[in-house]
Design a protein around this motif. Structure first.
Motif, PDB file in Angstrom:
ATOM      1  N   VAL A  25       0.842  -1.192   0.000  1.00  0.00           N
ATOM      2  CA  VAL A  25       0.000   0.000   0.000  1.00  0.00           C
ATOM      3  C   VAL A  25       0.884   1.251   0.000  1.00  0.00           C
ATOM      4  N   LEU A  26       1.940   1.236   0.831  1.00  0.00           N
ATOM      5  CA  LEU A  26       2.863   2.367   0.913  1.00  0.00           C
ATOM      6  C   LEU A  26       3.562   2.573  -0.425  1.00  0.00           C
ATOM      7  N   ALA A  27       4.017   1.498  -1.064  1.00  0.00           N
ATOM      8  CA  ALA A  27       4.685   1.613  -2.366  1.00  0.00           C
ATOM      9  C   ALA A  27       3.714   2.189  -3.399  1.00  0.00           C
ATOM     10  N   GLY A  28       2.458   1.733  -3.356  1.00  0.00           N
ATOM     11  CA  GLY A  28       1.440   2.267  -4.278  1.00  0.00           C
ATOM     12  C   GLY A  28       1.192   3.741  -4.027  1.00  0.00           C
ATOM     13  N   ALA A  29       1.126   4.103  -2.739  1.00  0.00           N
ATOM     14  CA  ALA A  29       0.899   5.508  -2.391  1.00  0.00           C
ATOM     15  C   ALA A  29       2.084   6.366  -2.840  1.00  0.00           C
ATOM     16  N   GLU A  30       3.307   5.853  -2.672  1.00  0.00           N
ATOM     17  CA  GLU A  30       4.495   6.590  -3.112  1.00  0.00           C
ATOM     18  C   GLU A  30       4.498   6.751  -4.630  1.00  0.00           C
ATOM     19  N   ALA A  31       4.101   5.699  -5.340  1.00  0.00           N
ATOM     20  CA  ALA A  31       4.037   5.770  -6.805  1.00  0.00           C
ATOM     21  C   ALA A  31       2.989   6.796  -7.233  1.00  0.00           C
TER      22      ALA A  31
END
Length: 127
Positions: A25-31
């Motif tokens: 979720v964090l990686a998606g939010a960062e992307a």
């Protein structure tokens, strides 16, 4: 103790899955954040280009308005010159008419003199 260990192991595995999910979720939010920042930069760049284009168009409009003003002044000058020429023509018209009348009178007189001369020449020839 085994049961507690087993429960804690299950709980640890579940927590690990949750950590992996949260990392995704964090990686998606960062992307998404990077994409939003790139989109914002693209919009700001397009805005700057748009402002430059508007400034160029404003300068072109100013230049065209100046040219139009010059053309308007030229037309006004031409109108004034045409009016002056019209006045001068009106002033010269009576003189031109008088010249035409004088020319016609001279032509008549010349014709009369030619006829008189022709008559005298005939008289001389007959003598």
């Amino acid at each position: 103790l085994r049961e507690d260990h087993h429960a804690l192991s299950l709980q640890a595995a579940q927590l690990e899955r949750q950590v992996v999910e949260l990392e995704g979720v964090l990686a998606g939010a960062e992307a998404q954040q990077r994409a939003a920042a790139a989109q914002q930069e693209a919009l700001e760049s397009a805005g700057r280009e748009g402002m430059q284009e508007i400034a160029g168009l404003e300068a072109r409009v100013d230049s065209l308005l100046e040219e139009l003003s010059d053309v308007h002044q030229d037309l006004e000058d031409t109108r004034v010159t045409a009016q002056a020429a019209s006045v001068k023509i009106s002033e010269l018209e009576p003189a031109l008419q008088a010249k035409e009348v004088a020319r016609a009178e001279l032509e008549q007189r010349n014709t009369g003199l030619e006829e008189e001369l022709d008559g005298q020449m005939r008289d001389l020839e007959s003598v």
